[in-house]
Design a protein around this motif. Sequence first.
Motif, PDB file in Angstrom:
ATOM      1  N   VAL A 269       0.830  -1.208   0.000  1.00 22.63           N
ATOM      2  CA  VAL A 269       0.000   0.000   0.000  1.00 22.63           C
ATOM      3  C   VAL A 269       0.864   1.257   0.000  1.00 22.63           C
ATOM      4  CG1 VAL A 269      -1.710   1.325   1.314  1.00 22.63           C
ATOM      5  CG2 VAL A 269      -1.947  -1.156   1.109  1.00 22.63           C
ATOM      6  N   ASP A 270       1.965   1.229   0.755  1.00 25.80           N
ATOM      7  CA  ASP A 270       2.884   2.377   0.790  1.00 25.80           C
ATOM      8  C   ASP A 270       3.469   2.645  -0.592  1.00 25.80           C
ATOM      9  OD1 ASP A 270       2.433   2.781   3.464  1.00 25.80           O
ATOM     10  OD2 ASP A 270       4.253   1.747   4.137  1.00 25.80           O
TER      11      ASP A 270
ATOM     12  N   ALA B 132       3.018   6.129  -2.630  1.00 26.38           N
ATOM     13  CA  ALA B 132       4.198   6.908  -3.022  1.00 26.38           C
ATOM     14  C   ALA B 132       4.233   7.169  -4.521  1.00 26.38           C
ATOM     15  CB  ALA B 132       5.467   6.184  -2.591  1.00 26.38           C
ATOM     16  N   THR B 133       3.631   6.273  -5.303  1.00 26.48           N
ATOM     17  CA  THR B 133       3.698   6.375  -6.758  1.00 26.48           C
ATOM     18  C   THR B 133       2.490   7.086  -7.357  1.00 26.48           C
ATOM     19  OG1 THR B 133       4.772   4.198  -6.631  1.00 26.48           O
ATOM     20  CG2 THR B 133       4.330   5.028  -8.810  1.00 26.48           C
ATOM     21  N   LEU B 134       1.444   7.300  -6.572  1.00 28.63           N
ATOM     22  CA  LEU B 134       0.226   7.933  -7.078  1.00 28.63           C
ATOM     23  C   LEU B 134       0.475   9.298  -7.739  1.00 28.63           C
ATOM     24  CD1 LEU B 134      -2.635   7.141  -4.519  1.00 28.63           C
ATOM     25  CD2 LEU B 134      -2.605   6.656  -6.979  1.00 28.63           C
ATOM     26  N   PRO B 135       1.255  10.201  -7.124  1.00 25.04           N
ATOM     27  CA  PRO B 135       1.439  11.523  -7.754  1.00 25.04           C
ATOM     28  C   PRO B 135       2.031  11.447  -9.158  1.00 25.04           C
ATOM     29  CG  PRO B 135       2.149  11.586  -5.467  1.00 25.04           C
ATOM     30  CD  PRO B 135       1.902  10.146  -5.799  1.00 25.04           C
ATOM     31  N   VAL B 136       3.059  10.611  -9.333  1.00 28.23           N
ATOM     32  CA  VAL B 136       3.698  10.520 -10.646  1.00 28.23           C
ATOM     33  C   VAL B 136       2.834   9.731 -11.628  1.00 28.23           C
ATOM     34  CG1 VAL B 136       5.008   8.389 -10.236  1.00 28.23           C
ATOM     35  CG2 VAL B 136       5.919  10.109 -11.780  1.00 28.23           C
ATOM     36  N   SER B 137       1.939   8.900 -11.113  1.00 30.73           N
ATOM     37  CA  SER B 137       1.077   8.102 -11.986  1.00 30.73           C
ATOM     38  C   SER B 137       0.120   8.973 -12.786  1.00 30.73           C
ATOM     39  CB  SER B 137       0.280   7.085 -11.160  1.00 30.73           C
ATOM     40  OG  SER B 137       1.155   6.114 -10.598  1.00 30.73           O
ATOM     41  N   ALA B 138      -0.217  10.160 -12.261  1.00 27.15           N
ATOM     42  CA  ALA B 138      -1.089  11.074 -13.006  1.00 27.15           C
ATOM     43  C   ALA B 138      -0.416  11.511 -14.304  1.00 27.15           C
ATOM     44  CB  ALA B 138      -1.426  12.286 -12.144  1.00 27.15           C
TER      45      ALA B 138
END
Length: 232
Positions: free
Chosen positions: A7-8, A12-18
Amino acid sequence: MMKKGFVDGIRATLPVSASVAAYGSVLGVLAAHKGVAWGVLMLMNVMVFAGSSQFVMLDMWNAPLPYAEMALAVLVVNMRYLLAGASLEPLFRESSVARKLMSAHLVTDESWAVTMVAWKRGEATVPYLVGGGLCVLTAWCAGTMVGEAFGSIVDNPEALALDFAFTAVFTALAVSLWRGRSDALPWIVALAVSIISAQALPGKWYIVVGAVAGALVAMLMPEKEEGAHATD
């Protein structure tokens, strides 16, 4: 602990995934105009899962499809992941071969960078890397599918400079890989050989031939002694 690391990694990767999704939408639009079916594009996403390589494949997507050229071009472009994988060796030291192979497919520029930052904090784990990789994969697939679905709305991708995406991707990649003047000779050789090959060889073989020529020159160049880079 394993679930928390997974989950971490996603968080952590959500912002760059956009940005990955936005980048993928461009590929989707270009794929639609190349006549690539959504199922084929999704299969490419899952099997190849490398943005820069998929742009290479799409640029070469002309009937009859040059399968050998595509495979070699993708191989050359993705060789940078050999170094990324080597840097993650301590993380996988206790993992089985099967787990290494499954996890390695989810190593992207984004998930690798996020995991290496977490490594410095002592928080990186294999589930952390996998979570980040799956987050990037989901964003990439979503972006490409949206682009493919609405690609027909964009009558002229050239008017929006979307056809420049292939060049832009490799310009950005080249800038990030530049290490100094020691790279000048291999790059010049790769460029010169590519230009000559484009005139002499059919199809897109110049991509592979130029890349291999540059890599061979870099491999044969003597290593600089410690401290010699101080004047670069």
